[in-house]
Design a protein around this motif. Sequence first.
Motif, PDB file in Angstrom:
ATOM      1  N   THR A  59       0.846  -1.206   0.000  1.00 26.64           N
ATOM      2  CA  THR A  59       0.000   0.000   0.000  1.00 26.64           C
ATOM      3  C   THR A  59       0.879   1.252   0.000  1.00 26.64           C
ATOM      4  O   THR A  59       0.766   2.098   0.897  1.00 26.64           O
ATOM      5  CB  THR A  59      -0.966   0.021   1.223  1.00 26.64           C
ATOM      6  OG1 THR A  59      -0.189  -0.241   2.409  1.00 26.64           O
ATOM      7  CG2 THR A  59      -2.055  -1.006   1.097  1.00 26.64           C
ATOM      8  N   LEU A 127       7.321  12.006  -0.796  1.00 28.49           N
ATOM      9  CA  LEU A 127       6.212  12.263   0.131  1.00 28.49           C
ATOM     10  C   LEU A 127       6.792  12.522   1.517  1.00 28.49           C
ATOM     11  O   LEU A 127       7.313  11.608   2.152  1.00 28.49           O
ATOM     12  CB  LEU A 127       5.281  11.039   0.174  1.00 28.49           C
ATOM     13  CG  LEU A 127       4.114  11.106   1.147  1.00 28.49           C
ATOM     14  CD1 LEU A 127       3.104  12.169   0.727  1.00 28.49           C
ATOM     15  CD2 LEU A 127       3.428   9.742   1.255  1.00 28.49           C
ATOM     16  N   ILE A 143      10.647   8.326  -0.533  1.00 29.34           N
ATOM     17  CA  ILE A 143      11.124   8.555  -1.911  1.00 29.34           C
ATOM     18  C   ILE A 143      10.855   7.308  -2.759  1.00 29.34           C
ATOM     19  O   ILE A 143      11.226   6.195  -2.370  1.00 29.34           O
ATOM     20  CB  ILE A 143      12.650   8.827  -1.895  1.00 29.34           C
ATOM     21  CG1 ILE A 143      12.955  10.033  -0.996  1.00 29.34           C
ATOM     22  CG2 ILE A 143      13.196   9.047  -3.314  1.00 29.34           C
ATOM     23  CD1 ILE A 143      14.295   9.927  -0.306  1.00 29.34           C
ATOM     24  N   GLY A 144      10.235   7.509  -3.887  1.00 31.36           N
ATOM     25  CA  GLY A 144      10.046   6.402  -4.828  1.00 31.36           C
ATOM     26  C   GLY A 144      10.694   6.763  -6.152  1.00 31.36           C
ATOM     27  O   GLY A 144      10.347   7.784  -6.753  1.00 31.36           O
TER      28      GLY A 144
HETATM   29  C1  BTN Z   1       4.279  11.264  -5.130  1.00 31.64           C
HETATM   30  O1  BTN Z   1       4.869  11.611  -6.146  1.00 31.64           O
HETATM   31  O2  BTN Z   1       3.052  11.305  -5.052  1.00 31.64           O
HETATM   32  C2  BTN Z   1       5.104  10.787  -3.947  1.00 31.64           C
HETATM   33  C3  BTN Z   1       5.398   9.324  -4.054  1.00 31.64           C
HETATM   34  C4  BTN Z   1       6.223   8.801  -2.890  1.00 31.64           C
HETATM   35  C5  BTN Z   1       6.384   7.299  -2.959  1.00 31.64           C
HETATM   36  C6  BTN Z   1       7.341   6.786  -1.938  1.00 31.64           C
HETATM   37  S1  BTN Z   1       7.776   5.107  -2.220  1.00 31.64           S
HETATM   38  C7  BTN Z   1       8.568   5.037  -0.676  1.00 31.64           C
HETATM   39  C8  BTN Z   1       7.682   5.776   0.299  1.00 31.64           C
HETATM   40  N1  BTN Z   1       6.650   4.910   0.806  1.00 31.64           N
HETATM   41  C9  BTN Z   1       5.431   5.288   0.417  1.00 31.64           C
HETATM   42  O3  BTN Z   1       4.367   4.703   0.704  1.00 31.64           O
HETATM   43  N2  BTN Z   1       5.508   6.389  -0.332  1.00 31.64           N
HETATM   44  C10 BTN Z   1       6.883   6.834  -0.488  1.00 31.64           C
END
Ligand code: BTN
Length: 258
Positions: A59, A127, A143-144
Amino acid sequence: MPKLDLLDPDKITENLKTACIGKKVLVFKNTSSTNDIAAEYTRNKKNHGVAIFAEEQTTGRGRAGNIWLSHPSQSLLCSIVLTETALANEMLSLTSAVAVTEAIGNKAKIKWPNDILINKKKVAGILVESKQYRARKAFVIGIGINCHQTKEAFPPELQTIATSIDIQTKSTTDRISLARRLLVSIDHWLTIADKTPSEIISRWENLSIQLGHRVTVICNKKKYTGTCIGIDPVKGLIIRLETGGIRIFNAAHTSIEK
Ligand code: BTN
């Protein structure tokens, strides 16, 4: 299919030259969201700098309530625990965007607030979440980064707007090297943000895809169009409106239309 470059905490931390970010690295094979695990770690102030990685999230979440999808081992999914920073949310967000963009390289640019693009397509997102404890505030920087995805790996509606480092570089990203660069970069730019915040602003402006360009934003369901003329480290994106006047848009209530 690219080789499986599984994340290994020992390889990520080997001779890592950081002051505090990545002093402890944990890699999960599968988790709900690395931000959830990191949030647990914020309870103890001593966990400042802990980095949580996962091969897969069930999730994963993005900004504005969006879900963040990624097939196993295709991305770099990382959350950094910050329990000892005096930086405010907006500054932390700018600093993270600069740090992630620098770590990705390959002409990556920032689209305010927290999208990282290569060739105008989104390759990474950030995020920032916070936790308020009695006398202190802690943060998680999530960070993703899309690494090994092919175009077809993205849902059809994202194929024209999303990309991966592999697609852009026409090579196979080494996620362990990228993880190391990411930790070093975050460590470096957080130190700069503490000492000389003006450097963050000028680097952000250099890396911004919007500065000097026409943008349309949606704030509280209303559209505003104008030229992006800068960033305020507290208030947000500064736009000279076509209708006249200058207005600053706060990231929490604003989305970019184009
Ligand atoms: C966005 O661009 O909306 C932000 C995306 C952030 C994704 C990363 S993946 C690692 C971390 N864990 C999550 O659930 N979200 C961030």
